[in-house]
Design a protein around this motif. Structure first.
Motif, PDB file in Angstrom:
ATOM      1  N   GLY A 206       0.765  -1.278  -0.162  1.00  0.00           N
ATOM      2  CA  GLY A 206      -0.081   0.014  -0.130  1.00  0.00           C
ATOM      3  C   GLY A 206       0.905   1.223   0.140  1.00  0.00           C
ATOM      4  N   ALA A 207       2.043   1.279   0.745  1.00  0.00           N
ATOM      5  CA  ALA A 207       2.811   2.380   0.791  1.00  0.00           C
ATOM      6  C   ALA A 207       3.426   2.784  -0.373  1.00  0.00           C
ATOM      7  CB  ALA A 207       3.887   2.203   1.918  1.00  0.00           C
ATOM      8  N   ASP A 208       3.842   1.553  -1.350  1.00  0.00           N
ATOM      9  CA  ASP A 208       4.383   1.687  -2.476  1.00  0.00           C
ATOM     10  C   ASP A 208       3.754   2.409  -3.352  1.00  0.00           C
ATOM     11  OD1 ASP A 208       6.696   0.678  -1.452  1.00  0.00           O
ATOM     12  OD2 ASP A 208       6.269  -1.386  -2.591  1.00  0.00           O
ATOM     13  N   THR A 209       2.093   1.978  -3.406  1.00  0.00           N
ATOM     14  CA  THR A 209       1.212   2.565  -4.190  1.00  0.00           C
ATOM     15  C   THR A 209       1.319   4.168  -4.252  1.00  0.00           C
ATOM     16  OG1 THR A 209       0.019   0.535  -4.632  1.00  0.00           O
ATOM     17  CG2 THR A 209      -1.218   2.568  -5.115  1.00  0.00           C
ATOM     18  N   CYS A 210       1.223   4.428  -2.957  1.00  0.00           N
ATOM     19  CA  CYS A 210       0.940   5.964  -2.382  1.00  0.00           C
ATOM     20  C   CYS A 210       2.242   6.724  -2.666  1.00  0.00           C
ATOM     21  CB  CYS A 210       0.803   5.913  -1.015  1.00  0.00           C
ATOM     22  SG  CYS A 210      -0.897   5.238  -0.257  1.00  0.00           S
ATOM     23  N   VAL A 211       3.355   5.961  -2.697  1.00  0.00           N
ATOM     24  CA  VAL A 211       4.682   6.608  -2.870  1.00  0.00           C
ATOM     25  C   VAL A 211       4.814   6.928  -4.184  1.00  0.00           C
ATOM     26  CG1 VAL A 211       7.161   6.357  -2.586  1.00  0.00           C
ATOM     27  CG2 VAL A 211       5.727   5.875  -0.607  1.00  0.00           C
ATOM     28  N   ASP A 212       4.394   5.912  -5.093  1.00  0.00           N
ATOM     29  CA  ASP A 212       4.622   6.170  -6.738  1.00  0.00           C
ATOM     30  C   ASP A 212       3.641   7.233  -6.970  1.00  0.00           C
ATOM     31  OD1 ASP A 212       6.111   3.713  -6.650  1.00  0.00           O
ATOM     32  OD2 ASP A 212       4.190   2.611  -7.455  1.00  0.00           O
ATOM     33  N   CYS A 213       2.802   7.705  -6.404  1.00  0.00           N
ATOM     34  CA  CYS A 213       1.930   8.735  -7.012  1.00  0.00           C
ATOM     35  C   CYS A 213       2.467   9.958  -6.279  1.00  0.00           C
ATOM     36  CB  CYS A 213       0.465   8.663  -6.758  1.00  0.00           C
ATOM     37  SG  CYS A 213      -0.609   9.908  -7.441  1.00  0.00           S
ATOM     38  N   HIS A 214       2.590  10.010  -5.057  1.00  0.00           N
ATOM     39  CA  HIS A 214       2.972  11.209  -4.405  1.00  0.00           C
ATOM     40  C   HIS A 214       4.559  11.562  -4.546  1.00  0.00           C
ATOM     41  CE1 HIS A 214      -0.620  12.274  -2.154  1.00  0.00           C
ATOM     42  NE2 HIS A 214      -0.978  10.833  -2.019  1.00  0.00           N
ATOM     43  N   ARG A 215       5.347  10.758  -4.798  1.00  0.00           N
ATOM     44  CA  ARG A 215       6.379  11.101  -5.418  1.00  0.00           C
ATOM     45  C   ARG A 215       6.584  12.374  -6.152  1.00  0.00           C
ATOM     46  NH1 ARG A 215       8.929   6.266  -6.818  1.00  0.00           N
ATOM     47  NH2 ARG A 215       9.572   5.908  -4.607  1.00  0.00           N
ATOM     48  N   THR A 216       5.773  12.386  -7.227  1.00  0.00           N
ATOM     49  CA  THR A 216       5.731  13.507  -8.200  1.00  0.00           C
ATOM     50  C   THR A 216       4.965  14.651  -7.658  1.00  0.00           C
ATOM     51  OG1 THR A 216       3.892  12.299  -9.393  1.00  0.00           O
ATOM     52  CG2 THR A 216       6.099  11.967 -10.288  1.00  0.00           C
ATOM     53  N   LEU A 217       3.813  14.337  -7.098  1.00  0.00           N
ATOM     54  CA  LEU A 217       3.034  15.445  -6.450  1.00  0.00           C
ATOM     55  C   LEU A 217       3.584  16.014  -5.278  1.00  0.00           C
ATOM     56  CD1 LEU A 217      -0.370  13.508  -6.824  1.00  0.00           C
ATOM     57  CD2 LEU A 217       0.432  15.314  -8.473  1.00  0.00           C
ATOM     58  N   HIS A 218       3.880  15.255  -4.371  1.00  0.00           N
ATOM     59  CA  HIS A 218       4.648  15.783  -2.961  1.00  0.00           C
ATOM     60  C   HIS A 218       5.706  15.157  -2.642  1.00  0.00           C
ATOM     61  CE1 HIS A 218       0.362  17.369  -2.769  1.00  0.00           C
ATOM     62  NE2 HIS A 218      -0.143  16.362  -3.101  1.00  0.00           N
ATOM     63  N   PRO A 219       6.853  15.370  -3.299  1.00  0.00           N
ATOM     64  CA  PRO A 219       8.120  14.955  -3.026  1.00  0.00           C
ATOM     65  C   PRO A 219       8.562  14.888  -1.780  1.00  0.00           C
ATOM     66  CG  PRO A 219       8.599  16.601  -4.251  1.00  0.00           C
ATOM     67  CD  PRO A 219       7.047  16.333  -4.424  1.00  0.00           C
ATOM     68  N   GLY A 220       8.302  16.161  -0.979  1.00  0.00           N
ATOM     69  CA  GLY A 220       8.681  16.256   0.324  1.00  0.00           C
ATOM     70  C   GLY A 220       8.005  15.528   1.573  1.00  0.00           C
ATOM     71  N   ILE A 221       6.872  15.291   1.281  1.00  0.00           N
ATOM     72  CA  ILE A 221       5.961  14.553   2.227  1.00  0.00           C
ATOM     73  C   ILE A 221       6.646  12.886   2.147  1.00  0.00           C
ATOM     74  CG2 ILE A 221       3.927  13.456   2.375  1.00  0.00           C
ATOM     75  CD1 ILE A 221       2.537  16.119   1.828  1.00  0.00           C
ATOM     76  N   VAL A 222       6.873  12.597   0.822  1.00  0.00           N
ATOM     77  CA  VAL A 222       7.430  11.199   0.492  1.00  0.00           C
ATOM     78  C   VAL A 222       8.965  11.085   1.056  1.00  0.00           C
ATOM     79  CG1 VAL A 222       8.353   9.639  -1.022  1.00  0.00           C
ATOM     80  CG2 VAL A 222       5.961  10.943  -1.438  1.00  0.00           C
ATOM     81  N   ASP A 223       9.580  12.063   0.985  1.00  0.00           N
ATOM     82  CA  ASP A 223      11.025  12.093   1.867  1.00  0.00           C
ATOM     83  C   ASP A 223      10.797  12.094   3.328  1.00  0.00           C
ATOM     84  OD1 ASP A 223      12.153  12.214  -0.770  1.00  0.00           O
ATOM     85  OD2 ASP A 223      12.509  14.296  -0.903  1.00  0.00           O
ATOM     86  N   ASP A 224      10.084  12.863   3.777  1.00  0.00           N
ATOM     87  CA  ASP A 224       9.667  13.021   5.176  1.00  0.00           C
ATOM     88  C   ASP A 224       9.295  11.465   5.697  1.00  0.00           C
ATOM     89  OD1 ASP A 224      10.420  15.434   5.192  1.00  0.00           O
ATOM     90  OD2 ASP A 224       8.298  16.204   5.494  1.00  0.00           O
ATOM     91  N   TRP A 225       8.400  10.803   5.132  1.00  0.00           N
ATOM     92  CA  TRP A 225       8.034   9.573   5.446  1.00  0.00           C
ATOM     93  C   TRP A 225       8.849   8.618   5.273  1.00  0.00           C
ATOM     94  CZ3 TRP A 225       7.491   5.076   2.412  1.00  0.00           C
ATOM     95  CH2 TRP A 225       7.130   4.237   3.323  1.00  0.00           C
TER      96      TRP A 225
END
Length: 82
Positions: A17-36
């Protein structure tokens, strides 16, 4: 043995599930992904859906991603219920 299999299933589900979220949010919100990724949640295999739910499943319904409340955090962090 049953509890080990249950834990393994939960971790695999969370990671997927995290991978699915990360794949999309990496382009939209890279800072949030990096923080997580740098957080203790990531290292403990706590994925996005664990705290934000599974109702939000794509860009067409962002309002369905829930914001964690103290009761959500309290599932793991008893001190957050106070």
């Amino acid at each position: 043995m049953r509890s080990i299999l249950t834990i393994a299933a939960i971790l695999l589900t969370t990671s997927a599930g995290a991978d699915t979220c990360v794949d999309c949010h990496r382009t939209l919100h890279p800072g949030i992904v990096d923080d997580w990724k740098a957080s203790e949640h990531a290292s403990a295999n706590v994925g996005c859906a664990d705290c934000h739910g599974t109702e939000h499943d794509g860009p067409e319904n962002p309002e369905l991603a829930r914001l964690p409340e103290s009761t959500t955090c309290g599932n793991c962090h008893v001190d957050r219920l106070l």
